[in-house]
Design a protein around this motif. Structure first.
Motif, mmCIF file in Angstrom:
data_model
loop_
_atom_site.group_PDB
_atom_site.id
_atom_site.type_symbol
_atom_site.label_atom_id
_atom_site.label_comp_id
_atom_site.label_asym_id
_atom_site.label_seq_id
_atom_site.Cartn_x
_atom_site.Cartn_y
_atom_site.Cartn_z
ATOM 1 N N TYR A 1 0.419 -1.094 -0.093
ATOM 2 C CA TYR A 1 0.111 -0.244 0.058
ATOM 3 C C TYR A 1 0.617 1.226 -0.154
ATOM 4 O O TYR A 1 1.251 1.401 0.854
ATOM 5 C CB TYR A 1 -0.759 0.056 1.307
ATOM 6 C CG TYR A 1 -2.096 1.060 0.830
ATOM 7 C CD1 TYR A 1 -3.156 1.087 0.539
ATOM 8 C CD2 TYR A 1 -2.113 2.154 1.637
ATOM 9 C CE1 TYR A 1 -3.937 1.926 0.088
ATOM 10 C CE2 TYR A 1 -2.650 3.304 1.343
ATOM 11 C CZ TYR A 1 -4.033 3.009 0.417
ATOM 12 O OH TYR A 1 -4.550 4.325 0.707
ATOM 13 N N THR A 2 0.773 2.000 -0.935
ATOM 14 C CA THR A 2 1.393 3.375 -0.795
ATOM 15 C C THR A 2 0.793 4.547 -1.927
ATOM 16 O O THR A 2 -0.585 4.136 -1.813
ATOM 17 C CB THR A 2 2.331 2.772 -2.415
ATOM 18 O OG1 THR A 2 1.713 2.966 -3.300
ATOM 19 C CG2 THR A 2 3.674 2.265 -1.700
ATOM 20 N N ALA B 1 -0.532 3.541 -4.793
ATOM 21 C CA ALA B 1 -1.653 1.834 -4.982
ATOM 22 C C ALA B 1 -3.188 3.400 -5.290
ATOM 23 O O ALA B 1 -4.284 2.350 -5.277
ATOM 24 C CB ALA B 1 -1.144 1.237 -4.272
ATOM 25 N N CYS B 2 -3.208 3.763 -4.418
ATOM 26 C CA CYS B 2 -3.956 4.374 -3.941
ATOM 27 C C CYS B 2 -5.086 5.639 -5.229
ATOM 28 O O CYS B 2 -6.240 4.521 -5.664
ATOM 29 C CB CYS B 2 -4.255 5.514 -2.719
ATOM 30 S SG CYS B 2 -5.371 6.313 -2.305
ATOM 31 N N ALA B 3 -3.587 5.555 -5.524
ATOM 32 C CA ALA B 3 -4.423 6.650 -7.003
ATOM 33 C C ALA B 3 -4.093 5.258 -8.161
ATOM 34 O O ALA B 3 -5.302 5.902 -9.243
ATOM 35 C CB ALA B 3 -2.786 7.640 -7.604
ATOM 36 N N TRP B 4 -3.801 4.454 -8.476
ATOM 37 C CA TRP B 4 -4.609 3.094 -9.165
ATOM 38 C C TRP B 4 -5.311 2.727 -9.115
ATOM 39 O O TRP B 4 -6.245 2.844 -9.859
ATOM 40 C CB TRP B 4 -2.832 2.446 -9.200
ATOM 41 C CG TRP B 4 -3.159 2.023 -10.659
ATOM 42 C CD1 TRP B 4 -2.315 1.773 -11.620
ATOM 43 C CD2 TRP B 4 -2.963 0.157 -10.710
ATOM 44 N NE1 TRP B 4 -2.311 0.458 -12.534
ATOM 45 C CE2 TRP B 4 -3.323 -0.373 -12.183
ATOM 46 C CE3 TRP B 4 -3.910 -0.756 -9.719
ATOM 47 C CZ2 TRP B 4 -3.380 -1.832 -12.345
ATOM 48 C CZ3 TRP B 4 -4.076 -1.948 -9.861
ATOM 49 C CH2 TRP B 4 -4.278 -2.504 -11.851
ATOM 50 N N ARG C 1 -5.908 -3.726 4.176
ATOM 51 C CA ARG C 1 -4.797 -3.133 3.817
ATOM 52 C C ARG C 1 -3.831 -2.165 3.679
ATOM 53 O O ARG C 1 -3.903 -1.481 2.067
ATOM 54 C CB ARG C 1 -4.115 -4.730 3.047
ATOM 55 C CG ARG C 1 -4.184 -5.623 3.829
ATOM 56 C CD ARG C 1 -2.958 -6.842 2.181
ATOM 57 N NE ARG C 1 -2.177 -6.378 2.038
ATOM 58 C CZ ARG C 1 -1.714 -7.223 1.494
ATOM 59 N NH1 ARG C 1 -1.724 -7.920 0.296
ATOM 60 N NH2 ARG C 1 0.063 -6.404 1.525
ATOM 61 N N TYR C 2 -5.594 -1.331 3.659
ATOM 62 C CA TYR C 2 -5.637 0.236 3.490
ATOM 63 C C TYR C 2 -6.128 0.445 3.911
ATOM 64 O O TYR C 2 -6.705 1.116 4.688
ATOM 65 C CB TYR C 2 -6.824 0.321 1.300
ATOM 66 C CG TYR C 2 -7.639 -0.200 1.951
ATOM 67 C CD1 TYR C 2 -9.048 0.851 2.551
ATOM 68 C CD2 TYR C 2 -8.309 -1.017 1.272
ATOM 69 C CE1 TYR C 2 -10.193 0.449 2.922
ATOM 70 C CE2 TYR C 2 -9.412 -1.802 2.375
ATOM 71 C CZ TYR C 2 -10.277 -0.857 2.408
ATOM 72 O OH TYR C 2 -11.878 -1.487 2.752
ATOM 73 N N PHE C 3 -5.311 2.838 3.685
ATOM 74 C CA PHE C 3 -6.136 3.111 5.011
ATOM 75 C C PHE C 3 -6.811 4.517 4.629
ATOM 76 O O PHE C 3 -6.480 5.505 5.569
ATOM 77 C CB PHE C 3 -4.539 3.850 5.690
ATOM 78 C CG PHE C 3 -3.520 3.718 5.290
ATOM 79 C CD1 PHE C 3 -3.076 5.368 5.136
ATOM 80 C CD2 PHE C 3 -2.648 2.945 5.193
ATOM 81 C CE1 PHE C 3 -1.551 5.034 4.556
ATOM 82 C CE2 PHE C 3 -0.969 3.158 3.950
ATOM 83 C CZ PHE C 3 -1.049 4.569 4.061
ATOM 84 N N TYR C 4 -6.601 4.814 3.218
ATOM 85 C CA TYR C 4 -6.924 6.551 2.982
ATOM 86 C C TYR C 4 -8.563 6.184 2.663
ATOM 87 O O TYR C 4 -8.763 5.184 1.534
ATOM 88 C CB TYR C 4 -6.738 6.778 1.963
ATOM 89 C CG TYR C 4 -5.423 7.484 1.831
ATOM 90 C CD1 TYR C 4 -4.987 8.737 2.685
ATOM 91 C CD2 TYR C 4 -4.379 6.359 0.923
ATOM 92 C CE1 TYR C 4 -3.694 9.211 2.476
ATOM 93 C CE2 TYR C 4 -2.859 7.381 1.141
ATOM 94 C CZ TYR C 4 -2.715 8.038 1.525
ATOM 95 O OH TYR C 4 -1.397 9.202 2.197
ATOM 96 N N GLN D 1 4.179 9.417 -5.411
ATOM 97 C CA GLN D 1 3.463 10.356 -5.401
ATOM 98 C C GLN D 1 4.055 11.029 -6.675
ATOM 99 O O GLN D 1 4.463 10.871 -7.940
ATOM 100 C CB GLN D 1 3.906 10.643 -3.865
ATOM 101 C CG GLN D 1 2.673 10.721 -2.727
ATOM 102 C CD GLN D 1 1.836 11.691 -3.528
ATOM 103 O OE1 GLN D 1 1.400 12.653 -4.073
ATOM 104 N NE2 GLN D 1 0.198 11.031 -2.805
ATOM 105 N N ASN D 2 3.433 12.725 -6.417
ATOM 106 C CA ASN D 2 3.382 13.195 -7.828
ATOM 107 C C ASN D 2 3.694 14.464 -7.670
ATOM 108 O O ASN D 2 3.797 15.547 -8.227
ATOM 109 C CB ASN D 2 1.427 13.506 -7.607
ATOM 110 C CG ASN D 2 0.890 14.166 -6.706
ATOM 111 O OD1 ASN D 2 1.756 14.679 -6.075
ATOM 112 N ND2 ASN D 2 -0.344 13.445 -6.476
#
Length: 333
Positions: free
Chosen positions: A28-29, A32-35, A67-70, A137-138
C-alpha cells in the motif's frame, strides 16, 4: 547519494517492502491508492468513487481487505485523466513507469533552468526525491509543472499558462501564482491558465460525467479534515511531523488548531505581499521565479514530504542567478 538511494530501493524490493510484497500483492502506497481509484474510474461510475464505501472497495480489490487506510479520494477528476494510461498497465509496470517518467520530466526542468548538468545530480540526490520515488507520489509532477511554467513565462507566456492550468490538479500549490502574474501584468499567461483549467475540467466531465465534479468538493473537505482537523485531534500529534507546513509545525509543537490556523493565515498573507512586491519590482527574473516557487510551497496548509521534492525549483532558479550574477558577500556560507 543517488547510488545509496538505488541500493535502498533494490533492497526494499528484494525484501518485499516496496511495490509488491512477498505474496506478490501490491504494497500500500500513495500510488496504489491512485492506481486503484483510476481503475475504478475506467470501469465507470466515477461519481461513486467519491463515496467512501466505493473507494474502500476499489482499494480492497487491489490490496486485500484491511490493507488500505485512505478513506477518501480527494483529487479532482482531471487527475484521473493523467493516471488513465498508467491504469491500463499491470500494477508493477505502472508504478515504475509513473516514477521514471515523472522524475525524467522533473529533472529535465531543473536542468533547463540551470543549464548545467550538476543540476540533474543534485535534483536526484535530494532526500525528498527519494521519498517521492518510494511512495510513487506526484511531487515530481507538481515540481515539473511549477518549474516549467516559470521557465516558459518570459518567452512563451501562453505555454506557461498551460503549465499553470495543469497544476490545478493540486490547486493548493497554485494559490500565489495569480498574485505574481497579476503583479507583473502577465495577462496572457493568466488567460492561458484559465483556458487550460477550463478545458481540462470540461474534458474530465465529458469522459467521467458531471456527477464526479459535483461529488469532488465534499470528499476533498473530508480528506482535509482527516489531515488538518479544525479542532481537537489529541491523538494526532505524532503525525504532525508529516505535514510540512506552518500549520503542521505549530501542531507538532503542541499548539492548538486555532493558533495553527492563525500562524498559517498570517504567514500566507505575508508571503502573498512579498510575492506581489518582488514581482512588481525590477528584480531579476530568476529571483522572482525563485521567490514565487519557494513561497508556493510554504503558503499552503496542506503539504507532505513528497511535495517538497518541488523545492528543487526555487533552488535551481537561485543557482542560475548566482551563476550568472555572482554571490553576495557571505552568501556562499
Amino acid at each position: 547519494m543517488v547510488a545509496v538511494y538505488v541500493g535502498l530501493l533494490v533492497l526494499f524490493y528484494w525484501r518485499g517492502i516496496w511495490i509488491v510484497g512477498p505474496d506478490g500483492a501490491p504494497i500500500y502506497t500513495d500510488f496504489a491508492c491512485a492506481w486503484a481509484a483510476t481503475v475504478q474510474a475506467l470501469h465507470g461510475g466515477v461519481a461513486r468513487l467519491y463515496q467512501p464505501a466505493t473507494f474502500a472497495a476499489a482499494q480492497a480489490a487491489l490490496l486485500g481487505a484491511g490493507r488500505y487506510f485512505y478513506p477518501h479520494w480527494p483529487y479532482p477528476p482531471t487527475f484521473l485523466l493523467v493516471m488513465a494510461p498508467f491504469a491500463a498497465l499491470p500494477y508493477g509496470w505502472a508504478f515504475i513507469a509513473w516514477d521514471v517518467l515523472s522524475l525524467f520530466g522533473f529533472a529535465g526542468v531543473a536542468f533547463l533552468i540551470v543549464r548545467r548538468s550538476p543540476a540533474i545530480a543534485l535534483t536526484l540526490a535530494s532526500p525528498f526525491t527519494f521519498w517521492n520515488f518510494l511512495a510513487g507520489q506526484n511531487g515530481f509532477v507538481t515540481g515539473a509543472l511549477l518549474g516549467g511554467g516559470l521557465l516558459a513565462l518570459q518567452q512563451r507566456p501562453v505555454l506557461a499558462g498551460v503549465f499553470f492550468g495543469c497544476l490545478t490538479y493540486k490547486p493548493q500549490f497554485g494559490i500565489l501564482i495569480p498574485v505574481a502574474l497579476a503583479a507583473a501584468g502577465r495577462w496572457r499567461a493568466i488567460a492561458g491558465a484559465a483556458a487550460t483549467a477550463g478545458l481540462l475540467a470540461a474534458a474530465a466531465a465529458a469522459v467521467f460525467g458531471i456527477g464526479a465534479w459535483a461529488a469532488f468538493p465534499h470528499q476533498l473537505a473530508a480528506q482535509m479534515n482527516e489531515n488538518i482537523p479544525a479542532a481537537g485531534a489529541t491523538g494526532a500529534v505524532a503525525r504532525w511531523g508529516y505535514v510540512q507546513t506552518i500549520y503542521g509545525l505549530v501542531r507538532l509543537l503542541h499548539g492548538d488548531a486555532q493558533s495553527a490556523w492563525f500562524c498559517q493565515i498570517v504567514s500566507a498573507s505575508a508571503l502573498a505581499g512579498t510575492v506581489w512586491s518582488v514581482w512588481r519590482s525590477p528584480a531579476r527574473y530568476a529571483l522572482q521565479a525563485s521567490t514565487l516557487s519557494a513561497a508556493a510551497l510554504i503558503a499552503t496548509p496542506y503539504a507532505f514530504a513528497y511535495d517538497m521534492a518541488a523545492i528543487a525549483v526555487p533552488a535551481a532558479f537561485l543557482a542560475r542567478d548566482q551563476i550568472e550574477c555572482g554571490l553576495l558577500r557571505g552568501e556562499r556560507a
